[in-house]
Design an enzyme around this catalytic site. Structure first.
Site, PDB file in Angstrom:
ATOM      1  NE  ARG A  67      -1.653  -2.363   2.903  1.00 35.40           N
ATOM      2  CZ  ARG A  67      -1.593  -3.374   2.582  1.00 35.40           C
ATOM      3  NH1 ARG A  67      -2.809  -4.009   1.832  1.00 35.40           N
ATOM      4  NH2 ARG A  67      -0.496  -4.227   2.880  1.00 35.40           N
ATOM      5  CB  THR A  68       3.637   2.584   2.273  1.00 35.27           C
ATOM      6  OG1 THR A  68       2.718   2.080   3.354  1.00 35.27           O
ATOM      7  CG2 THR A  68       4.109   3.801   2.759  1.00 35.27           C
ATOM      8  CE  LYS A  95      28.478  -1.487  -7.762  1.00 35.63           C
ATOM      9  NZ  LYS A  95      28.902  -0.367  -8.558  1.00 35.63           N
ATOM     10  NE  ARG A 116       7.393   0.757   4.880  1.00 37.04           N
ATOM     11  CZ  ARG A 116       6.214   0.199   4.724  1.00 37.04           C
ATOM     12  NH1 ARG A 116       5.868  -1.192   4.558  1.00 37.04           N
ATOM     13  NH2 ARG A 116       5.205   0.746   4.932  1.00 37.04           N
ATOM     14  CG  HIS A 144       4.132   3.865   8.690  1.00 34.83           C
ATOM     15  ND1 HIS A 144       4.049   4.756   7.600  1.00 34.83           N
ATOM     16  CD2 HIS A 144       3.459   2.844   7.922  1.00 34.83           C
ATOM     17  CE1 HIS A 144       3.719   4.114   6.339  1.00 34.83           C
ATOM     18  NE2 HIS A 144       3.297   2.742   6.711  1.00 34.83           N
TER      19      HIS A 144
END
Ligand code: NCD
Length: 318
Positions: A67-68, A95, A116, A144
């Site tokens: 969703r986000t 890396k 996120r 959040h």
């Protein structure tokens, strides 16, 4: 409350990083909700606006998201902007490049970065070096904030107000970042009380309870949802955050330790809502979905409009 108003005053969020629910005041939250309603109308009439034409969003998701990530992406498209999503494999993180170096580079390519990350505090580090706004889309078991903003928008749309409500949070309150942010946003309103229902080992963190106490929020804990349901206006359910458990046996032992059954609805108010940030596991049976009080899929859709409003505010267009 938030019908079509066509916002005139510009948001004070212009150019700001969005890192924590702590940074918001009531005026900013309500401005976003009003703008979200305006943009919902624009989308329903013409599908798309041109508010962010020529702007580019950089999606940097280093944890699973449905969703986000997709609602930020589609929000940007519906505002006429464009999106680049960093591939999770084959990036220079593999890396050994530092977060700081990556952000210095990609903030030169884009106008806003949505990120996120499994580690708490990562967006705050990114904000130290970024030349464009960083939006925290979930940092480990921290916060959040954009989910909490859409949650408030959903409560307004469903119940018409936030003041005076009893909000019951049920689930993994220790690790669930959505409840950490939502409780902080609720502290801007005159809610009646917050009630917590969780297994003993997954209670709301003490420092957050203290913070909310200092902000004058009345809080109570219940062992069982049946003790709280009759007085609840908003029941906010969360899943067990499996990925935050160090010990898989502890997770297994708590599975199924709280859940709703069809009977519980008989004790609930007629005008109340059940919310869930999703994904759900076993905590809400699908048999409840058809009840008009089950608001979680409408809540997810509210997220699109609220995220449109947030992007437009941060980029100085509303
Ligand atoms: C939440 C999250 O990622 O914290 N999901 C979401 O953004 N809707 C809730 C969860 O994963 O349980």
């Amino acid at each position: 409350m938030f019908g079509r108003t066509f916002t005139r005053a510009f948001s004070t969020l212009r150019g700001q990083h969005i890192l924590s629910a702590k940074q918001f005041n009531r005026e900013q939250i309500e401005h976003l909700c009003r703008t979200a309603s305006d943009l919902r109308h624009v989308v329903s009439v013409q599908g798309c606006s041109h508010l962010l034409q020529g702007r580019v969003l950089y999606n940097m998701f280093l944890e699973p998201s449905t969703r986000t990530m997709s609602s930020f992406h589609i929000a940007m498209l519906r505002l006429g902007g464009q999106v680049f999503s960093m591939p999770t494999e084959n990036s220079s993180f593999q890396k050994g490049e530092t977060l700081e170096d990556s952000i210095q580079v990609v903030s030169g390519y884009s106008d806003v970065i949505v990120m996120r990350n499994p580690q708490q505090g990562t967006p705050h580090r990114a904000a130290q070096v970024s030349r464009v706004p960083i939006i925290n889309a979930g940092d480990g078991n921290g916060e959040h904030p954009t989910q909490a903003l859409l949650d408030i928008y959903c409560i307004y749309r469903e119940l018409g107000q936030v003041d005076g409500l009893t909000v019951t949070m049920m689930g993994d309150l220790k690790n669930g970042r959505t409840v950490h942010s939502l409780s902080r946003l609720l502290a801007n309103f005159k809610i009646k009380q917050l009630i917590y229902v969780s297994p003993q080992s997954l209670q709301m963190p003490n420092d957050l309870v203290d913070e909310l106490n200092r902000r004058g929020i009345k809080q109570a804990a219940c062992n069982n949802i049946n003790d709280a349901i009759a007085q609840t206006d908003v029941l906010y359910v969360t899943r067990l955050q499996k990925e935050r458990f160090a010990d898989v046996n502890e997770y297994e032992s708590l599975k199924g330790s709280y859940n709703l059954d069809a009977n519980f609805l008989k004790q609930a108010k007629e005008k109340m809502i059940i919310m869930h940030p999703l994904p759900r596991l076993w905590e809400i049976p699908t048999s409840i979905d058809a009840d008009p009080r089950a608001a979680y899929f409408r809540q997810a859709q509210d997220g699109l409009y609220l995220r449109m409003a947030l992007l437009a505010a941060v980029l100085g267009r509303v």
